[in-house]
Scaffold this motif. Structure first.
Motif, PDB file in Angstrom:
ATOM      1  N   ALA A  36      11.269   4.314   4.506  1.00  0.00           N
ATOM      2  CA  ALA A  36      12.251   3.389   5.080  1.00  0.00           C
ATOM      3  C   ALA A  36      11.716   1.965   5.156  1.00  0.00           C
ATOM      4  N   VAL A  37      10.712   1.639   4.343  1.00  0.00           N
ATOM      5  CA  VAL A  37      10.186   0.269   4.364  1.00  0.00           C
ATOM      6  C   VAL A  37      11.237  -0.677   3.796  1.00  0.00           C
ATOM      7  N   ASP A  38      11.305  -1.858   4.400  1.00  0.00           N
ATOM      8  CA  ASP A  38      12.329  -2.811   3.977  1.00  0.00           C
ATOM      9  C   ASP A  38      12.050  -3.373   2.591  1.00  0.00           C
ATOM     10  N   SER A  39      10.763  -3.585   2.287  1.00  0.00           N
ATOM     11  CA  SER A  39      10.424  -4.198   1.004  1.00  0.00           C
ATOM     12  C   SER A  39       9.032  -3.765   0.583  1.00  0.00           C
ATOM     13  N   LEU A  40       8.887  -3.426  -0.702  1.00  0.00           N
ATOM     14  CA  LEU A  40       7.574  -3.050  -1.208  1.00  0.00           C
ATOM     15  C   LEU A  40       6.642  -4.246  -1.302  1.00  0.00           C
ATOM     16  N   SER A  41       7.204  -5.455  -1.173  1.00  0.00           N
ATOM     17  CA  SER A  41       6.365  -6.653  -1.195  1.00  0.00           C
ATOM     18  C   SER A  41       5.766  -6.971   0.169  1.00  0.00           C
ATOM     19  N   ASP A  42       6.110  -6.176   1.158  1.00  0.00           N
ATOM     20  CA  ASP A  42       5.508  -6.339   2.482  1.00  0.00           C
ATOM     21  C   ASP A  42       3.987  -6.292   2.336  1.00  0.00           C
ATOM     22  N   PRO A  43       3.262  -7.275   2.892  1.00  0.00           N
ATOM     23  CA  PRO A  43       1.792  -7.313   2.694  1.00  0.00           C
ATOM     24  C   PRO A  43       1.054  -6.113   3.270  1.00  0.00           C
ATOM     25  N   ASP A  44       1.689  -5.345   4.162  1.00  0.00           N
ATOM     26  CA  ASP A  44       1.021  -4.190   4.755  1.00  0.00           C
ATOM     27  C   ASP A  44       1.238  -2.905   3.957  1.00  0.00           C
ATOM     28  N   VAL A  45       2.135  -2.927   2.952  1.00  0.00           N
ATOM     29  CA  VAL A  45       2.471  -1.697   2.235  1.00  0.00           C
ATOM     30  C   VAL A  45       1.285  -1.200   1.407  1.00  0.00           C
ATOM     31  N   LEU A  46       0.715  -2.057   0.576  1.00  0.00           N
ATOM     32  CA  LEU A  46      -0.376  -1.612  -0.293  1.00  0.00           C
ATOM     33  C   LEU A  46      -1.613  -1.163   0.492  1.00  0.00           C
ATOM     34  N   PRO A  47      -2.061  -1.926   1.518  1.00  0.00           N
ATOM     35  CA  PRO A  47      -3.204  -1.420   2.302  1.00  0.00           C
ATOM     36  C   PRO A  47      -2.913  -0.082   2.976  1.00  0.00           C
ATOM     37  N   THR A  48      -1.687   0.114   3.436  1.00  0.00           N
ATOM     38  CA  THR A  48      -1.347   1.384   4.081  1.00  0.00           C
ATOM     39  C   THR A  48      -1.331   2.517   3.065  1.00  0.00           C
ATOM     40  N   LEU A  49      -0.827   2.243   1.874  1.00  0.00           N
ATOM     41  CA  LEU A  49      -0.878   3.255   0.818  1.00  0.00           C
ATOM     42  C   LEU A  49      -2.327   3.591   0.472  1.00  0.00           C
ATOM     43  N   GLY A  50      -3.189   2.589   0.487  1.00  0.00           N
ATOM     44  CA  GLY A  50      -4.603   2.842   0.237  1.00  0.00           C
ATOM     45  C   GLY A  50      -5.192   3.781   1.269  1.00  0.00           C
ATOM     46  N   ILE A  51      -4.809   3.610   2.537  1.00  0.00           N
ATOM     47  CA  ILE A  51      -5.252   4.537   3.587  1.00  0.00           C
ATOM     48  C   ILE A  51      -4.728   5.935   3.298  1.00  0.00           C
ATOM     49  N   GLY A  52      -3.463   6.022   2.870  1.00  0.00           N
ATOM     50  CA  GLY A  52      -2.877   7.320   2.541  1.00  0.00           C
ATOM     51  C   GLY A  52      -3.596   8.014   1.399  1.00  0.00           C
ATOM     52  N   LEU A  53      -4.009   7.261   0.404  1.00  0.00           N
ATOM     53  CA  LEU A  53      -4.732   7.860  -0.721  1.00  0.00           C
ATOM     54  C   LEU A  53      -6.088   8.408  -0.277  1.00  0.00           C
ATOM     55  N   ARG A  54      -6.695   7.762   0.701  1.00  0.00           N
ATOM     56  CA  ARG A  54      -7.955   8.303   1.222  1.00  0.00           C
ATOM     57  C   ARG A  54      -7.721   9.621   1.964  1.00  0.00           C
ATOM     58  N   PHE A  55      -6.592   9.727   2.660  1.00  0.00           N
ATOM     59  CA  PHE A  55      -6.235  11.011   3.271  1.00  0.00           C
ATOM     60  C   PHE A  55      -5.990  12.068   2.193  1.00  0.00           C
TER      61      PHE A  55
END
Length: 678
Positions: A36-55
């Motif tokens: 439900a993110v408003d935009s994939l260009s949100d600066p927090d999206v990529l770092p959060t995905l990086g955290i998810g990939l570590r999980f």
């Protein structure tokens, strides 16, 4: 490096890669199809995905570990024992099939409720027939099942191809014992860091692993959902307390608690405890609102402070501040433990969770806090170590709007022990940050110390602090269990003195309200300088110092009533002069207490069946969590264990009702105080 040619190593690496790619692909599917993110260009999206990939990597490694252990056994050559290979195939296929189904349920759960899969999904099992019917009538179950089976079949095909490419190929050369041991050490280290989930800014004395709370660093729950691995998240939430509160018991005591809190719009059925406090006439008179600086004093109880009677006078700076400040002789934290103190000081609700601390529950991490009533304030939370312990970083980031969280990776000073940098360096660096803030804009800062804690490190760079080598018997007679513990208290006090000097040097001392409070007492030896009740009734754990220091606005004053940790933020908000809506159990200490002599709720013994109570200046009532076996104790008596309920029947009945009512209200409000996403 001959071990690098090992067939088994190649198989394990390939298996981990296959699992990781699968989980990463499912994460991408969630991002594109369900998030439900408003935009994939949100600066927090990529770092959060990086955290998810570590999980995802952690989950892949966890699934690989049984295979790795089996392959490491020297006599089990999979090329010779086909049954072992079929066993591993069966394990991996079942694991992937089960996880695939779990991901499907997670996607549907998020689409339906807007939260990732967690232990609350088990509630649907209570109405299994209705839930199954809803699923069948709402979703294309057959097509989903076909897609699931197809995915499992494709993964099985990839697994067989991996076997042929690794385990079935001819052995190039035999690997010797020493290369094998060396290779195992390297692989073990890589697996360790993969499971840990972090490698940079790592305190090796306290390697805090990646936790679900790290995914919510942005404070946005929808973005944070991108960083969750549903399997690991479900496992974490399965450990939560199943029966968290009792509405019936809360309702029975509603009127007593509503009177205590001065609730005007009462609703016993809906259990409303929210009330509004307007700007008070007792606010400090100043053109610019004052800064607010909370300083949490690690493991500092009243028994260790000279102002409360410690004969060794280990705290001259705090003693001097007590004479210049609002000094509270009877201040209590509701439950012992640092994480529980952080929770109550931010939310205004005692953390009465019976299994884990409330900070570890991802379902309630986004709490309402009166800190957000400080509109126009810059907000800081600062800690010398890692804020991921007990997942307090999730509470901080999700509850405090636009908070700036500083932890061990932000500091330039060297780490001195498991708790990060020294308190002195912490005060120096944090003071520079606060001093650099615009002078025309106020700030709120929460400084969490950690030095007064085992291993009681005395840093080399300590601005001239000198530990004392006193006889062990002497420090034990004054409450400390060791000379190291005694000197740690002295060092904390020394650093508080330096903090005041630094605040003056950096130019924010005069315009700030400083709130110094302990989080709990540490273990004591004996405290003959305190009233017998504190040691015999266990109150020494909850009884901690509180000073509110603002000589520009607050004349020295000693408070003799019992007050609690939940009262801090309402009192500060009243001083600052802001209106607020309060759903916690704290009250402005400058307003009269409706119950007469002030009462503070406590948890005296934690666990699944806690002992609860309520304390005033003179009395303590304690009972089992369900209200059974209540007793009343005179805190000034030389024999405080005596039950004096028959001698003070009115006080006994007053405290009995408030103790049980406030405990049940706390259990409820932990869940009712959760913020909703706008």
């Amino acid at each position: 490096m001959s071990w690098l040619k090992s067939r088994r190593l190649h198989y394990l690496a390939g298996l981990t890669a296959l699992l990781f790619v699968l989980f990463a692909a499912l994460r991408g599917l969630f991002l594109l199809g369900f998030s439900a993110v408003d935009s994939l260009s949100d600066p927090d999206v990529l770092p959060t995905l990086g955290i998810g990939l570590r999980f995802d990597l952690r989950l892949a490694l966890l699934l690989m570990l049984p295979v790795g252990i089996l392959l490491a056994l020297p006599r089990l050559r999979l090329a010779r024992f086909r049954a072992v290979r079929w066993l591993l195939r069966g394990y991996l296929l079942l694991a992937v099939a089960a996880l695939g189904l779990l991901y499907i349920i997670d996607f549907g759960h998020y689409a339906y409720l807007g939260v990732r899969l967690n232990a609350t999904v088990l509630r649907f099992a209570g109405d299994a027939q209705i839930s199954a019917g809803m699923l069948w009538q709402t979703y294309p179950v057959l097509w989903i099942t076909l897609a699931w089976l197809t995915g499992v079949a494709l993964w099985a095909w990839a697994l067989l191809r991996l076997e042929r490419a690794t385990l079935d190929r001819p052995q190039a050369q035999r690997v010797g014992v020493l290369p094998t041991i060396g290779g195992a050490a390297v692989v073990g280290m890589l697996v360790f860091f993969g499971l840990l989930g972090r490698a940079s800014a790592l305190n090796l004395e306290n390697p805090v692993p990646l936790r679900w709370s790290d995914a919510f660093y942005s404070g946005n729950s929808q973005v944070g959902a991108l960083g969750i691995n549903p399997a690991l998240f479900l496992f974490d939430t399965l450990n939560l307390e199943p029966a968290a509160f009792d509405e019936t018991a809360t309702r029975e005591h509603y009127e007593v608690v509503a009177d205590y809190l001065s609730v005007s719009e009462r609703d016993a059925q809906g259990l409303n405890f929210f009330r509004h406090q307007p700007v008070q006439p007792h606010r400090v008179q100043t053109e610019r609102q004052p800064n607010v600086v909370f300083v949490m004093l690690e493991s500092l109880g009243t028994s260790a402070v000279g102002a409360y009677g410690n004969p060794l006078n280990p705290t001259p700076n705090l003693d001097r501040l007590a004479q210049q400040s609002w000094f509270f002789r009877h201040f209590y934290v509701p439950v012992t433990g640092t994480a529980k103190t952080v929770w109550a000081s931010i939310t205004g609700i005692p953390d009465v969770s019976r299994q884990e601390t409330a900070t570890r529950n991802p379902l309630i991490a986004r709490q309402r806090t009166l800190i957000n009533a400080l509109e126009g304030y810059e907000k800081f939370y600062m800690i010398g170590g890692n804020a991921g312990w007990a997942n307090i970083n999730a509470l901080i980031r999700q509850s405090i709007d636009d908070v700036q969280l500083y932890e061990e990776r932000h500091w330039q000073s060297p780490q001195v022990d498991v708790w990060g940098i020294s308190d002195l360096d912490f005060f120096k660096e944090s003071s520079r940050i606060l001093g650099a803030q615009p002078k025309d804009k106020p700030f709120f800062a929460y400084l969490q110390t950690s030095g007064n804690h085992r291993p009681f490190t005395i840093p080399k760079d300590n601005d001239g602090f000198e530990p004392l080598d006193l006889p062990l018997e002497q420090v034990q007679q004054a409450g400390s269990r060791s000379v190291e513990q005694y000197n740690a208290v002295r060092l904390l006090d020394f650093n508080i003195g330096r903090l005041m000097e630094l605040a003056k040097e950096q130019g924010f001392y005069d315009d700030s309200i400083f709130v110094f409070f302990g989080d709990h007492n540490t273990r004591i030896s004996q405290i003959p300088h305190m009233a017998p009740a504190f040691e015999q009734l266990g109150l020494e754990s909850n009884n901690v110092p509180l000073l509110i220091h603002a000589p520009k606005w607050l004349a020295p004053r000693e408070f003799d009533a019992a007050v609690g940790l939940a009262d801090l933020l309402p009192t500060v908000a009243g001083l600052v002069g802001v209106p607020f809506d309060n759903g916690g159990l704290g009250r402005d200490l400058q307003l009269p207490a409706p119950e007469g002599e002030r009462v503070v709720p406590l948890v005296l013994q934690e666990g699944s069946f806690p002992v609860i109570g309520a304390v005033t200046r003179d009395f303590l009532v304690q009972m089992q969590h369900d209200g059974s076996s209540p007793t009343l104790h005179d805190l000034r008596s030389p024999t405080p264990r005596d039950n004096v309920a028959e001698r003070h029947p009115e006080e006994f009945q007053r405290l009995l009702a408030l103790s049980r009512g406030l405990h049940e209200a706390s259990r409820l409000q932990i869940y009712r105080n959760v913020q909703t996403e706008e």
